[in-house]
Design an enzyme around this catalytic site. Structure first.
Site, PDB file in Angstrom:
ATOM      1  N   SER A  52       5.038  -1.074  -3.051  1.00 51.40           N
ATOM      2  CA  SER A  52       5.415   0.233  -2.498  1.00 51.40           C
ATOM      3  C   SER A  52       6.702   0.116  -1.695  1.00 51.40           C
ATOM      4  CB  SER A  52       4.309   0.768  -1.587  1.00 51.40           C
ATOM      5  OG  SER A  52       4.825   1.848  -0.839  1.00 51.40           O
ATOM      6  N   MET A  70      -7.519   5.693  -3.040  1.00 53.15           N
ATOM      7  CA  MET A  70      -6.869   5.397  -1.756  1.00 53.15           C
ATOM      8  C   MET A  70      -7.816   4.536  -0.928  1.00 53.15           C
ATOM      9  SD  MET A  70      -3.835   6.611  -1.740  1.00 53.15           S
ATOM     10  CE  MET A  70      -3.534   5.942  -0.103  1.00 53.15           C
ATOM     11  N   ASP A  80      -4.601   1.514  -3.372  1.00 54.42           N
ATOM     12  CA  ASP A  80      -3.417   1.691  -2.538  1.00 54.42           C
ATOM     13  C   ASP A  80      -3.801   1.766  -1.062  1.00 54.42           C
ATOM     14  OD1 ASP A  80      -0.986   2.463  -1.459  1.00 54.42           O
ATOM     15  OD2 ASP A  80      -0.813   4.322  -2.598  1.00 54.42           O
TER      16      ASP A  80
HETATM   17  C1  DX5 Z   1      -0.148   5.143   2.072  1.00 52.39           C
HETATM   18  C2  DX5 Z   1       0.799   4.875   0.902  1.00 52.39           C
HETATM   19  C3  DX5 Z   1       0.775   3.442   0.474  1.00 52.39           C
HETATM   20  C4  DX5 Z   1       1.287   2.500   1.499  1.00 52.39           C
HETATM   21  C5  DX5 Z   1       0.824   1.095   1.164  1.00 52.39           C
HETATM   22  O1  DX5 Z   1       0.000   6.445   2.484  1.00 52.39           O
HETATM   23  O2  DX5 Z   1       0.389   5.615  -0.213  1.00 52.39           O
HETATM   24  O3  DX5 Z   1       1.445   3.239  -0.746  1.00 52.39           O
HETATM   25  O4  DX5 Z   1       2.667   2.548   1.627  1.00 52.39           O
HETATM   26  O5  DX5 Z   1       1.302   0.284   2.161  1.00 52.39           O
HETATM   27  P1  DX5 Z   1       0.518  -0.970   2.742  1.00 52.39           P
HETATM   28  O6  DX5 Z   1       0.377  -1.937   1.625  1.00 52.39           O
HETATM   29  O7  DX5 Z   1       1.419  -1.425   3.828  1.00 52.39           O
HETATM   30  O8  DX5 Z   1      -0.824  -0.472   3.249  1.00 52.39           O
HETATM   31 ZN    ZN Z   2       1.001   5.166  -2.517  1.00 52.92          ZN
END
Ligand code: DX5
Ligand code: ZN
Length: 216
Positions: free
Chosen positions: A7, A136, A174
């Site tokens: 990401s 999520m 994610d």
């Molecule tokens: C959360 C986003 C993720 C996030 C993941 O709202 O959708 O893609 O950036 O980041 P990490 O791996 O740092 O949790």
């Molecule tokens: Zn994401």
């Protein structure tokens, strides 16, 4: 097949093109692009101009995660600026079926994301139309949060649901995924791994290679 989707929310935006090239060279299959509107989620990230400007930096798959209210307003624009996969949230679409059809009609892959508290039941009728489901594993809005442990049961239940129906849908996860928990997440049935902070903090190329080694 297992794929890594770093990401770019966690990247250094002053060197974004270079960092995208680095994850590509190290072998990451997708580039995860988190679009936030300050309405569906508390934060605002970036939009079409940024996606368009990094499109020439890599030929990898652009995995665009829309954390925005009523994404149907912008599907065509995201396809035009280079999206290959479009993920919309079940919670942000009044007419989810229509939005999925719109994504498919534009010739890109369609995916639906579920917030942690959203039941898998919303997928019942639309699952066969989807290329991917995004579970999520944190409440969306920010990078660097902690993985919610009950997500593992949800991933397992979704994998069972997909298999029972003889489908081949990818399961993307994610939020809060690191080198220490990715193995159990794959074992639960996920096959597309998003990671922000654990890729972009430190040596980006090495982090990608470490993830891919575990994901083999
Ligand atoms: C959360 C986003 C993720 C996030 C993941 O709202 O959708 O893609 O950036 O980041 P990490 O791996 O740092 O949790
Ligand atoms: Zn994401």
């Amino acid at each position: 097949m297992n794929c890594l989707s770093p990401s770019i929310l966690a990247a250094d935006f002053s060197r974004l093109g270079e960092q995208v090239a680095r994850i590509d060279e190290a072998g990451a299959q997708y580039v995860h692009i988190d679009v936030m509107d300050g309405m569906f989620v508390p934060s605002i990230s970036f939009g079409m101009p940024l996606i368009r400007s990094i499109r020439p930096c890599t030929e990898r798959i652009f995995d665009v995660h829309l954390m925005i209210e009523e994404p149907s307003r912008y599907i065509k624009e995201f396809v035009d600026c280079g999206a290959d996969i479009i993920t919309v949230h079940a919670e942000s679409c009044t007419h989810l079926d229509r939005t999925i059809e719109e994504i498919r009609g534009l010739g890109v892959l369609a995916s639906v994301a579920l917030n942690p508290a959203t039941d898998l039941g919303v997928l019942e009728y639309v699952l066969p139309k989807l290329d991917m489901v995004l579970i999520m594993t944190v409440n969306p809005g920010f990078g660097g949060q902690k993985f919610i442990p009950y997500s593992l049961d949800k991933i397992r239940a979704l994998r069972r649901m997909i298999e029972k129906r003889g489908l081949k849908t990818d399961i993307e996860v994610d939020g809060g995924i690191t080198l220490s928990n990715v193995r159990e997440i794959l074992d639960a049935g996920a096959n597309v791994i998003v990671s922000g902070s654990a890729v972009f903090r430190g040596d980006i190329g090495q982090n990608v290679r470490d993830f891919l080694q575990i994901m083999k």
